[in-house]
Scaffold this active site. Structure first.
Site, PDB file in Angstrom:
ATOM      1  N   GLY A  65      -9.035   3.927   6.792  1.00 12.34           N
ATOM      2  CA  GLY A  65      -8.739   5.342   7.021  1.00 12.34           C
ATOM      3  C   GLY A  65      -7.263   5.622   7.224  1.00 12.34           C
ATOM      4  O   GLY A  65      -6.768   6.643   6.786  1.00 12.34           O
ATOM      5  N   PHE A  66      -6.569   4.702   7.870  1.00 12.64           N
ATOM      6  CA  PHE A  66      -5.168   4.968   8.197  1.00 12.64           C
ATOM      7  C   PHE A  66      -4.318   3.709   8.092  1.00 12.64           C
ATOM      8  O   PHE A  66      -4.820   2.603   8.325  1.00 12.64           O
ATOM      9  CB  PHE A  66      -5.062   5.520   9.628  1.00 12.64           C
TER      10      PHE A  66
ATOM     11  N   HIS B  28      -8.066   0.995  -4.407  1.00  8.51           N
ATOM     12  CA  HIS B  28      -9.042   0.783  -3.330  1.00  8.51           C
ATOM     13  C   HIS B  28      -9.727   2.114  -3.042  1.00  8.51           C
ATOM     14  O   HIS B  28      -9.140   3.015  -2.456  1.00  8.51           O
ATOM     15  CB  HIS B  28      -8.268   0.258  -2.098  1.00  8.51           C
TER      16      HIS B  28
ATOM     17  N   ASP C 204      -6.473  -6.651   4.004  1.00  5.35           N
ATOM     18  CA  ASP C 204      -5.894  -5.307   4.091  1.00  5.35           C
ATOM     19  C   ASP C 204      -5.993  -4.772   5.514  1.00  5.35           C
ATOM     20  O   ASP C 204      -7.094  -4.598   6.040  1.00  5.35           O
ATOM     21  CB  ASP C 204      -6.680  -4.400   3.111  1.00  5.35           C
ATOM     22  N   GLY C 205      -4.835  -4.498   6.110  1.00  2.21           N
ATOM     23  CA  GLY C 205      -4.802  -3.842   7.417  1.00  2.21           C
ATOM     24  C   GLY C 205      -4.022  -4.632   8.454  1.00  2.21           C
ATOM     25  O   GLY C 205      -4.379  -5.762   8.782  1.00  2.21           O
ATOM     26  N   GLY C 206      -2.931  -4.049   8.922  1.00  2.00           N
ATOM     27  CA  GLY C 206      -2.157  -4.674   9.994  1.00  2.00           C
ATOM     28  C   GLY C 206      -1.455  -5.963   9.594  1.00  2.00           C
ATOM     29  O   GLY C 206      -1.210  -6.837  10.441  1.00  2.00           O
TER      30      GLY C 206
ATOM     31  N   HIS D  20      -0.972  -1.341  -4.451  1.00  5.43           N
ATOM     32  CA  HIS D  20      -2.258  -1.022  -3.812  1.00  5.43           C
ATOM     33  C   HIS D  20      -2.330   0.483  -3.542  1.00  5.43           C
ATOM     34  O   HIS D  20      -1.483   1.050  -2.848  1.00  5.43           O
ATOM     35  CB  HIS D  20      -2.373  -1.814  -2.514  1.00  5.43           C
TER      36      HIS D  20
ATOM     37  N   ASP E  76      -4.552   3.531  -2.099  1.00  6.92           N
ATOM     38  CA  ASP E  76      -5.663   3.853  -1.203  1.00  6.92           C
ATOM     39  C   ASP E  76      -6.175   5.253  -1.466  1.00  6.92           C
ATOM     40  O   ASP E  76      -5.478   6.242  -1.205  1.00  6.92           O
ATOM     41  CB  ASP E  76      -5.193   3.734   0.257  1.00  6.92           C
TER      42      ASP E  76
ATOM     43  N   GLY F  63      -0.957   1.576   9.569  1.00 12.82           N
ATOM     44  CA  GLY F  63      -0.334   1.400  10.876  1.00 12.82           C
ATOM     45  C   GLY F  63      -1.259   1.036  12.025  1.00 12.82           C
ATOM     46  O   GLY F  63      -0.889   1.180  13.189  1.00 12.82           O
TER      47      GLY F  63
ATOM     48  N   MET G 106     -12.081   4.440  -1.185  1.00 12.53           N
ATOM     49  CA  MET G 106     -12.827   4.683   0.061  1.00 12.53           C
ATOM     50  C   MET G 106     -13.454   6.055  -0.074  1.00 12.53           C
ATOM     51  O   MET G 106     -13.115   7.003   0.639  1.00 12.53           O
ATOM     52  CB  MET G 106     -11.857   4.598   1.253  1.00 12.53           C
TER      53      MET G 106
ATOM     54  N   MET H 158     -11.252  -6.158   5.004  1.00 16.86           N
ATOM     55  CA  MET H 158     -10.539  -5.172   5.820  1.00 16.86           C
ATOM     56  C   MET H 158     -10.322  -5.763   7.214  1.00 16.86           C
ATOM     57  O   MET H 158     -11.277  -6.156   7.881  1.00 16.86           O
ATOM     58  CB  MET H 158     -11.369  -3.889   5.960  1.00 16.86           C
TER      59      MET H 158
ATOM     60  N   MET I 120      -8.851   8.031  -0.482  1.00 16.85           N
ATOM     61  CA  MET I 120      -9.733   8.390   0.642  1.00 16.85           C
ATOM     62  C   MET I 120     -10.254   9.812   0.475  1.00 16.85           C
ATOM     63  O   MET I 120      -9.513  10.681  -0.003  1.00 16.85           O
ATOM     64  CB  MET I 120      -8.955   8.290   1.954  1.00 16.85           C
TER      65      MET I 120
ATOM     66  N   SER J 131       0.857  -1.190   0.000  1.00 19.41           N
ATOM     67  CA  SER J 131       0.000   0.000   0.000  1.00 19.41           C
ATOM     68  C   SER J 131       0.887   1.232   0.000  1.00 19.41           C
ATOM     69  O   SER J 131       1.650   1.456   0.943  1.00 19.41           O
ATOM     70  CB  SER J 131      -0.891   0.011   1.245  1.00 19.41           C
TER      71      SER J 131
HETATM   72  C1  DX5 Z   1      -6.469   1.363   5.367  1.00 26.28           C
HETATM   73  C2  DX5 Z   1      -5.929   1.078   3.986  1.00 26.28           C
HETATM   74  C3  DX5 Z   1      -4.790   0.133   3.988  1.00 26.28           C
HETATM   75  C4  DX5 Z   1      -3.593   0.601   4.781  1.00 26.28           C
HETATM   76  C5  DX5 Z   1      -2.820  -0.593   5.218  1.00 26.28           C
HETATM   77  O1  DX5 Z   1      -7.599   2.142   5.267  1.00 26.28           O
HETATM   78  O2  DX5 Z   1      -6.939   0.525   3.168  1.00 26.28           O
HETATM   79  O3  DX5 Z   1      -4.427  -0.257   2.680  1.00 26.28           O
HETATM   80  O4  DX5 Z   1      -2.788   1.473   4.085  1.00 26.28           O
HETATM   81  O5  DX5 Z   1      -1.760  -0.136   6.008  1.00 26.28           O
HETATM   82  P1  DX5 Z   1      -1.011  -1.080   7.031  1.00 26.28           P
HETATM   83  O6  DX5 Z   1      -0.408  -2.217   6.263  1.00 26.28           O
HETATM   84  O7  DX5 Z   1       0.026  -0.161   7.594  1.00 26.28           O
HETATM   85  O8  DX5 Z   1      -2.002  -1.545   8.046  1.00 26.28           O
HETATM   86 ZN    ZN Z   2      -6.431  -0.405   1.140  1.00 27.55          ZN
END
Ligand code: DX5
Ligand code: ZN
Length: 217
Positions: free
Chosen positions: A142-143, A66, A174-176, A33, A35, A145, A68, A137, A37, A8
């Protein structure tokens, strides 16, 4: 099943995005990827189709966009023309997501549906035929990390639903995602791993190692 890694770019250095894309491509990324937003559907504001277009010449890898953003319909064509290969939307981001998915396919792009942690797998029921990718997800969008939410039962359930179609539909998480959480989601049935923090950490000299660590999970 071969595992694909989708860094991402939210965690890349935005001041040198073109360079970052070239570095992550060379380091072995399968998808890029992206993102998008809108500060409304999610509480953060990132990039638009103009940036996707500017990045397109920097890599031949699959651009996995992606969205959002709410509504998403007025922007689908912009992202298609900017060079997205896969366009993923959230079912909550428009009142007729069946139609949105049809529009994406009509533009000759692959269509994805993203499920927030609290979104039921039932949203897939009547749109499975239109999907090339399902995004689970494992954080609230949104963020980058944030901490991984363990939704392994949901991933397994969707893997079963995909297998029943007999079609090849990517199951992306996607996420963490870290090497530790990667092995859990792969065991549950995922085949595409989005990772921001864990692919971009340490700077460009580490990208290949970071991707290898995820792939080896
Ligand atoms: C969150 C995004 C993710 C995000 C993943 O809203 O869709 O793609 O950037 O970031 P990490 O891998 O740091 O959780
Ligand atoms: Zn994403």
């Amino acid at each position: 099943m071969s595992i694909k890694i989708a860094p991402s770019i939210l965690s890349a250095n935005f001041a040198t995005l073109g360079e970052e894309i070239r570095a992550i491509d060379k380091a072995g990324a399968d998808y890029i990827h992206i993102d998008v937003m809108d500060g409304h559907f999610v509480p953060n504001l990132t990039i638009g189709a103009g940036v996707v277009k500017a990045l397109r010449p920097h890599s031949d890898k699959i651009f996995d966009v992606h969205l959002m953003i709410e509504p998403c319909d007025p922007y689908l064509e912009d992202f298609a023309e900017a060079g997205a290969d896969i366009i993923t939307i959230h079912p909550e981001a428009g009142s007729h997501y069946h139609r949105s998915l049809q529009s994406i396919k009509a533009m000759g792009k692959k269509a994805g549906l993203a499920l927030n942690p609290a979104t039921s797998v039932d949203v897939l029921d009547h749109v499975m035929d239109h999907l090339d990718l399902i995004l689970v997800m494992t954080v609230n969008p949104g963020f980058g990390g944030q901490s991984f939410i363990p939704l392994m039962d949901k991933i397994t359930k969707i893997r079963d639903m995909i297998d029943q179609t007999g079609r090849e539909i990517d199951l992306e998480v996607d996420g963490g995602i870290t090497p530790e959480t990667a092995s859990k989601v792969i065991n549950a049935g995922a085949n595409v791993l989005v990772a921001g923090t864990s692919t971009f950490k340490g700077g460009a000299s580490m990208y290949a190692n970071n991707i290898k660590a995820l792939r080896g999970a």
